[in-house]
Design an enzyme around this catalytic site. Sequence first.
Site, PDB file in Angstrom:
ATOM      1  N   CYS A  80       0.846  -1.187   0.000  1.00 44.99           N
ATOM      2  CA  CYS A  80       0.000   0.000   0.000  1.00 44.99           C
ATOM      3  C   CYS A  80       0.885   1.243   0.000  1.00 44.99           C
ATOM      4  CB  CYS A  80      -0.912   0.017   1.227  1.00 44.99           C
ATOM      5  SG  CYS A  80      -2.019  -1.398   1.309  1.00 44.99           S
ATOM      6  N   PHE A  86     -16.606   1.039   5.846  1.00 49.89           N
ATOM      7  CA  PHE A  86     -17.026   0.187   6.962  1.00 49.89           C
ATOM      8  C   PHE A  86     -18.369  -0.495   6.689  1.00 49.89           C
ATOM      9  CE2 PHE A  86     -14.203   3.314   9.038  1.00 49.89           C
ATOM     10  CZ  PHE A  86     -13.268   2.444   9.579  1.00 49.89           C
ATOM     11  N   ARG A 106     -20.245  -3.333   6.782  1.00 50.26           N
ATOM     12  CA  ARG A 106     -20.124  -4.629   7.454  1.00 50.26           C
ATOM     13  C   ARG A 106     -21.439  -4.955   8.132  1.00 50.26           C
ATOM     14  NH1 ARG A 106     -14.317  -3.410  10.494  1.00 50.26           N
ATOM     15  NH2 ARG A 106     -13.166  -2.798   8.602  1.00 50.26           N
TER      16      ARG A 106
END
Length: 267
Positions: free
Chosen positions: A103, A241, A243
Amino acid sequence: MSTRSWKIQRYDHDVHREVDDEVASEYPLTVVVNDKEFATMVCTPMDLEELVIGFLASEGIIRTYEEIERLTIDEDRGFAYTQTSKDIPIRTDVQKRWLGSCCGKSRAFYFQNDATTAKTIMDSFTITPSECYDLMESFQLEAGIFQRTGGVHQAAIASPEGLLKTYTDIGRHNALDKLFGYLLKEKVKRKGKVILFSGRISSEVLLKISKIGLGLLLSKSAPTDLALELAEDLNITAVGFTRGQRMNVYTHHRRVQAPVEGGQRLE
Protein backbone atom coordinates in the site's frame (compact mmCIF):
# COMPACT_ATOMS: atom_id res chain seq x y z
CA MET A 1 -1.46 -20.37 -9.85
CA SER A 2 -3.04 -17.95 -7.34
CA THR A 3 -1.89 -19.80 -4.21
CA ARG A 4 0.86 -22.13 -3.09
CA SER A 5 1.13 -24.73 -0.34
CA TRP A 6 3.86 -24.14 2.26
CA LYS A 7 4.91 -26.39 5.13
CA ILE A 8 4.86 -24.54 8.44
CA GLN A 9 5.13 -25.11 12.18
CA ARG A 10 1.77 -24.01 13.62
CA TYR A 11 1.68 -23.03 17.27
CA ASP A 12 -1.48 -23.08 19.36
CA HIS A 13 -0.48 -21.90 22.83
CA ASP A 14 2.38 -24.29 23.76
CA VAL A 15 1.39 -27.00 21.29
CA HIS A 16 2.82 -27.03 17.77
CA ARG A 17 2.57 -29.29 14.76
CA GLU A 18 3.70 -29.34 11.15
CA VAL A 19 0.92 -28.53 8.65
CA ASP A 20 0.51 -27.38 5.07
CA ASP A 21 -0.55 -23.73 4.85
CA GLU A 22 -1.92 -21.99 1.75
CA VAL A 23 -0.22 -18.70 0.86
CA ALA A 24 -0.94 -16.17 -1.89
CA SER A 25 1.32 -16.27 -4.95
CA GLU A 26 3.39 -13.23 -5.90
CA TYR A 27 4.49 -12.78 -9.50
CA PRO A 28 6.44 -10.00 -11.29
CA LEU A 29 5.01 -8.96 -14.65
CA THR A 30 6.93 -6.50 -16.83
CA VAL A 31 4.76 -4.50 -19.24
CA VAL A 32 6.35 -3.53 -22.55
CA VAL A 33 4.56 -0.87 -24.61
CA ASN A 34 5.52 -0.39 -28.26
CA ASP A 35 8.83 -2.20 -27.70
CA LYS A 36 9.76 -0.09 -24.67
CA GLU A 37 9.71 -1.35 -21.11
CA PHE A 38 7.13 0.66 -19.16
CA ALA A 39 6.69 -0.87 -15.70
CA THR A 40 7.03 -4.02 -13.64
CA MET A 41 4.06 -4.95 -11.48
CA VAL A 42 4.02 -7.44 -8.64
CA CYS A 43 0.70 -9.24 -8.89
CA THR A 44 -1.30 -12.43 -8.49
CA PRO A 45 -0.67 -14.53 -11.65
CA MET A 46 -4.25 -14.74 -12.85
CA ASP A 47 -6.40 -12.56 -15.14
CA LEU A 48 -3.21 -10.96 -16.49
CA GLU A 49 -4.77 -9.71 -19.73
CA GLU A 50 -7.40 -7.73 -17.83
CA LEU A 51 -4.70 -6.42 -15.50
CA VAL A 52 -2.57 -5.08 -18.36
CA ILE A 53 -5.54 -3.50 -20.14
CA GLY A 54 -6.77 -1.80 -17.00
CA PHE A 55 -3.28 -0.67 -15.97
CA LEU A 56 -2.61 0.94 -19.35
CA ALA A 57 -5.97 2.71 -19.22
CA SER A 58 -5.36 3.90 -15.67
CA GLU A 59 -1.94 5.26 -16.66
CA GLY A 60 -3.44 7.14 -19.62
CA ILE A 61 -1.66 5.05 -22.26
CA ILE A 62 -4.97 3.94 -23.79
CA ARG A 63 -8.56 5.15 -23.52
CA THR A 64 -10.34 2.24 -25.20
CA TYR A 65 -9.64 -1.46 -25.60
CA GLU A 66 -9.57 -1.00 -29.38
CA GLU A 67 -6.39 1.09 -29.08
CA ILE A 68 -4.49 -2.10 -28.24
CA GLU A 69 -3.50 -3.70 -31.54
CA ARG A 70 -1.70 -6.62 -29.97
CA LEU A 71 -1.34 -8.01 -26.46
CA THR A 72 0.85 -11.05 -25.83
CA ILE A 73 1.65 -12.42 -22.39
CA ASP A 74 4.69 -14.62 -21.84
CA GLU A 75 3.82 -16.13 -18.46
CA ASP A 76 7.01 -18.20 -18.27
CA ARG A 77 9.29 -15.15 -18.58
CA GLY A 78 6.92 -12.68 -16.88
CA PHE A 79 6.46 -10.22 -19.75
CA ALA A 80 3.39 -8.60 -21.31
CA TYR A 81 4.04 -7.19 -24.79
CA THR A 82 1.58 -4.59 -26.05
CA GLN A 83 1.36 -2.67 -29.28
CA THR A 84 -0.93 0.35 -29.41
CA SER A 85 -2.53 2.03 -32.40
CA LYS A 86 -0.99 5.32 -31.32
CA ASP A 87 2.73 5.89 -31.04
CA ILE A 88 2.79 6.84 -27.37
CA PRO A 89 6.11 8.45 -26.37
CA ILE A 90 7.44 6.54 -23.36
CA ARG A 91 10.29 8.23 -21.50
CA THR A 92 11.99 5.22 -20.00
CA ASP A 93 14.23 7.35 -17.79
CA VAL A 94 11.15 8.74 -16.01
CA GLN A 95 8.38 6.22 -16.53
CA LYS A 96 10.11 2.88 -15.99
CA ARG A 97 9.46 1.94 -12.39
CA TRP A 98 8.69 -0.93 -10.05
CA LEU A 99 5.10 -1.06 -8.87
CA GLY A 100 5.03 -3.06 -5.68
CA SER A 101 2.11 -4.89 -4.17
CA CYS A 102 2.30 -2.83 -0.97
CA CYS A 103 0.00 0.00 0.00
CA GLY A 104 1.00 3.65 -0.06
CA LYS A 105 3.37 5.33 -2.50
CA SER A 106 3.82 2.42 -4.88
CA ARG A 107 2.95 4.50 -7.96
CA ALA A 108 5.63 7.13 -8.05
CA PHE A 109 4.19 9.48 -10.67
CA TYR A 110 0.45 8.89 -10.48
CA PHE A 111 -0.39 12.57 -9.93
CA GLN A 112 1.11 13.42 -13.32
CA ASN A 113 -1.64 11.63 -15.24
CA ASP A 114 -4.59 12.43 -13.01
CA ALA A 115 -5.34 15.83 -14.52
CA THR A 116 -6.20 14.21 -17.85
CA THR A 117 -7.58 10.84 -16.75
CA ALA A 118 -9.67 11.57 -13.62
CA LYS A 119 -13.36 12.16 -14.40
CA THR A 120 -16.21 13.85 -12.58
CA ILE A 121 -19.01 11.28 -12.36
CA MET A 122 -22.47 12.42 -13.46
CA ASP A 123 -24.44 9.21 -12.79
CA SER A 124 -27.23 10.07 -10.33
CA PHE A 125 -28.79 6.65 -9.67
CA THR A 126 -29.60 5.62 -6.09
CA ILE A 127 -29.34 2.45 -4.06
CA THR A 128 -30.95 1.43 -0.78
CA PRO A 129 -29.02 0.55 2.38
CA SER A 130 -30.42 -3.00 2.22
CA GLU A 131 -29.09 -3.44 -1.30
CA CYS A 132 -25.66 -2.27 -0.11
CA TYR A 133 -25.66 -4.79 2.73
CA ASP A 134 -26.74 -7.61 0.41
CA LEU A 135 -24.06 -6.77 -2.15
CA MET A 136 -21.33 -6.73 0.49
CA GLU A 137 -22.52 -10.06 1.86
CA SER A 138 -22.31 -11.59 -1.63
CA PHE A 139 -18.90 -9.97 -2.08
CA GLN A 140 -17.64 -11.55 1.13
CA LEU A 141 -18.93 -14.98 0.06
CA GLU A 142 -16.71 -14.78 -3.04
CA ALA A 143 -13.58 -14.03 -1.00
CA GLY A 144 -12.36 -17.62 -1.05
CA ILE A 145 -8.68 -16.87 -1.70
CA PHE A 146 -8.64 -14.26 1.08
CA GLN A 147 -10.29 -16.64 3.51
CA ARG A 148 -7.68 -19.31 2.73
CA THR A 149 -4.60 -17.04 2.71
CA GLY A 150 -5.46 -13.65 4.25
CA GLY A 151 -3.09 -12.13 1.69
CA VAL A 152 -5.16 -10.65 -1.16
CA HIS A 153 -7.53 -7.82 -2.01
CA GLN A 154 -10.75 -8.05 -3.97
CA ALA A 155 -12.77 -5.75 -6.25
CA ALA A 156 -16.13 -6.29 -7.93
CA ILE A 157 -18.59 -4.57 -10.24
CA ALA A 158 -22.27 -4.87 -9.39
CA SER A 159 -25.73 -3.53 -10.03
CA PRO A 160 -28.15 -3.11 -7.12
CA GLU A 161 -29.53 -6.54 -8.04
CA GLY A 162 -26.23 -8.44 -7.61
CA LEU A 163 -22.55 -8.94 -8.41
CA LEU A 164 -21.47 -9.04 -12.06
CA LYS A 165 -17.72 -9.77 -11.88
CA THR A 166 -15.11 -10.13 -9.14
CA TYR A 167 -11.30 -9.99 -9.29
CA THR A 168 -8.61 -10.83 -6.75
CA ASP A 169 -4.97 -9.77 -6.42
CA ILE A 170 -2.27 -9.30 -3.81
CA GLY A 171 -2.23 -5.61 -4.80
CA ARG A 172 -5.35 -3.55 -4.17
CA HIS A 173 -4.55 -1.35 -7.20
CA ASN A 174 -4.12 -4.47 -9.32
CA ALA A 175 -7.55 -5.80 -8.34
CA LEU A 176 -9.10 -2.53 -9.50
CA ASP A 177 -7.04 -2.55 -12.71
CA LYS A 178 -8.27 -6.06 -13.50
CA LEU A 179 -11.82 -4.81 -13.04
CA PHE A 180 -11.10 -1.77 -15.25
CA GLY A 181 -9.66 -4.03 -17.95
CA TYR A 182 -12.72 -6.26 -17.87
CA LEU A 183 -15.08 -3.28 -18.21
CA LEU A 184 -13.15 -1.96 -21.21
CA LYS A 185 -12.74 -5.32 -22.92
CA GLU A 186 -16.38 -6.34 -22.50
CA LYS A 187 -17.74 -2.80 -23.07
CA VAL A 188 -19.78 -2.92 -19.86
CA LYS A 189 -22.03 0.10 -19.36
CA ARG A 190 -21.12 2.00 -16.19
CA LYS A 191 -24.45 3.70 -15.54
CA GLY A 192 -26.22 2.34 -12.47
CA LYS A 193 -23.23 0.24 -11.40
CA VAL A 194 -21.38 -0.02 -8.08
CA ILE A 195 -17.80 -0.96 -7.20
CA LEU A 196 -17.19 -3.11 -4.13
CA PHE A 197 -13.73 -3.10 -2.62
CA SER A 198 -12.01 -4.92 0.21
CA GLY A 199 -9.32 -2.37 1.03
CA ARG A 200 -8.84 1.09 2.45
CA ILE A 201 -10.22 4.00 0.40
CA SER A 202 -7.03 5.98 -0.22
CA SER A 203 -6.64 8.93 -2.58
CA GLU A 204 -5.07 6.62 -5.17
CA VAL A 205 -7.99 4.21 -4.97
CA LEU A 206 -10.52 7.04 -5.22
CA LEU A 207 -8.79 8.45 -8.30
CA LYS A 208 -8.80 5.03 -9.91
CA ILE A 209 -12.55 4.74 -9.28
CA SER A 210 -12.94 8.08 -11.04
CA LYS A 211 -10.90 6.89 -14.02
CA ILE A 212 -13.00 3.74 -14.22
CA GLY A 213 -16.08 5.97 -14.34
CA LEU A 214 -18.16 4.75 -11.39
CA GLY A 215 -19.97 7.03 -8.95
CA LEU A 216 -20.48 4.70 -5.99
CA LEU A 217 -17.80 2.84 -4.03
CA LEU A 218 -18.64 0.39 -1.24
CA SER A 219 -15.71 -0.66 0.92
CA LYS A 220 -15.52 -2.74 4.05
CA SER A 221 -12.59 -0.61 5.23
CA ALA A 222 -11.81 3.03 6.14
CA PRO A 223 -11.22 6.12 3.99
CA THR A 224 -8.53 8.79 4.23
CA ASP A 225 -9.24 12.52 4.36
CA LEU A 226 -7.67 13.25 0.96
CA ALA A 227 -9.73 10.47 -0.61
CA LEU A 228 -12.91 12.05 0.76
CA GLU A 229 -11.92 15.51 -0.49
CA LEU A 230 -11.40 14.02 -3.96
CA ALA A 231 -14.69 12.16 -3.72
CA GLU A 232 -16.47 15.43 -2.98
CA ASP A 233 -14.78 17.13 -5.94
CA LEU A 234 -15.35 14.26 -8.38
CA ASN A 235 -18.98 13.59 -7.37
CA ILE A 236 -18.32 10.09 -6.06
CA THR A 237 -20.23 8.51 -3.19
CA ALA A 238 -17.67 6.92 -0.87
CA VAL A 239 -19.06 4.37 1.59
CA GLY A 240 -16.79 2.77 4.18
CA PHE A 241 -17.03 0.19 6.96
CA THR A 242 -19.77 -1.69 5.10
CA ARG A 243 -20.12 -4.63 7.45
CA GLY A 244 -23.20 -6.56 8.45
CA GLN A 245 -26.09 -4.09 8.63
CA ARG A 246 -23.96 -0.99 9.13
CA MET A 247 -22.01 1.43 6.93
CA ASN A 248 -20.73 5.01 6.82
CA VAL A 249 -21.72 7.17 3.83
CA TYR A 250 -19.03 9.87 3.71
CA THR A 251 -19.76 11.83 0.53
CA HIS A 252 -22.65 12.60 -1.82
CA HIS A 253 -25.17 10.91 0.45
CA ARG A 254 -28.04 11.28 -2.02
CA ARG A 255 -27.04 8.08 -3.87
CA VAL A 256 -27.82 5.96 -0.80
CA GLN A 257 -31.48 6.33 0.14
CA ALA A 258 -33.98 4.31 2.10
CA PRO A 259 -36.95 3.29 -0.13
CA VAL A 260 -39.84 5.72 -0.19
CA GLU A 261 -43.37 4.68 0.54
CA GLY A 262 -44.55 2.17 -2.02
CA GLY A 263 -41.09 0.63 -2.38
CA GLN A 264 -39.87 2.87 -5.20
CA ARG A 265 -36.28 4.06 -5.30
CA LEU A 266 -35.77 7.79 -5.73
CA GLU A 267 -33.99 8.93 -8.89
